[in-house]
Design a protein around this motif. Structure first.
Motif: not given
Length: 236
Positions: A53, A56, A157
């Motif tokens: 995550k 990304q 995140p």
């Protein structure tokens, strides 16, 4: 007789207590053995999930920064500026009208010659940055902001918006004296795994120690403000 019976009862009680203690010890040691195997496996799973995550999001920061530089010739250290650019600004998109025919290609005509002769036209238009980046990502079969809003670009995140990426810019010079704008965005392992239970923290420390031993950044990072590295991520 009574004393003998009483002695046997006490002896049996002692044996029973010892057996219970031994059984408890076996269970405890078994659990510790299981935990010593299970805990690092769980940490590996958690680390992969969080790294995926976070990587990304760092890729998305890089995509936005590259678009910003294509318009303004520099990078920005401000998430407010970067996010507003993606939401409200625009980028130039060049559209090609016409193409070389097989006969022209066989005759050795280049695209540049075709443009010069007016056989191929170039149409430059301005497109909203967000739409342009999403369309470009689809064409490359990649993702841009796959499961979150551009407003969350700054946040690490799994930290419930408590932590933001550290972002910085710089200008360095090549050997020939050419100015090269650079940027970096990063987050440490300590921040990424801050909310994990205590049982996992020793593995975070082990990862950090290994990274420092190898003279690497103990976390995830894209770009570098000390050198021009084509904005690669340290996971690549």
């Amino acid at each position: 007789v009574y004393a003998l019976i009483s002695y046997k009862i006490k002896l049996n009680m002692k044996k029973l207590i010892i057996q219970i203690l031994l059984a408890g010890l076996v269970i405890f040691l078994g659990y510790q053995c299981y935990k010593s195997i299970d805990t690092p496996l769980k940490f590996t799973e958690i680390k992969k999930q969080r790294y995926d995550k976070t990587i990304q999001r760092l890729k998305d920061i890089r995509t936005a920064q590259d678009a910003f530089k294509s318009v303004y010739g520099r990078y920005t250290a401000s998430f407010d500026t970067l996010i507003n650019f993606v939401k409200y600004d625009s980028v130039k998109v060049v559209r090609s009208i016409g193409s070389l025919t097989d006969e022209q290609i066989e005759a050795g005509m280049t695209e540049a010659q075709a443009i010069k002769e007016g056989l191929i036209l170039r149409d430059t238009t301005k497109v909203n940055t967000l739409s342009s980046l999403k369309n470009a990502a689809k064409e490359k079969r990649e993702d841009f902001l796959p499961d979150y809003s551009i407003d969350d670009l700054r946040y690490v995140p799994f930290t419930q918006r408590k932590h933001q990426f550290k972002m910085a810019t710089n200008t360095i010079y090549s050997e020939s004296g050419i100015e090269i704008p650079v940027f970096e965005a990063r987050v440490s392992n300590t921040v990424m795994f801050e909310n994990l239970p205590e049982e996992f923290q020793e593995y975070v420390l082990q990862d950090n120690g290994e990274a420092k031993r190898l003279n690497k950044y103990p976390g995830l990072k894209v770009g570098d403000i000390q050198e021009a590295n084509n904005n690669v991520g340290n996971w690549q």
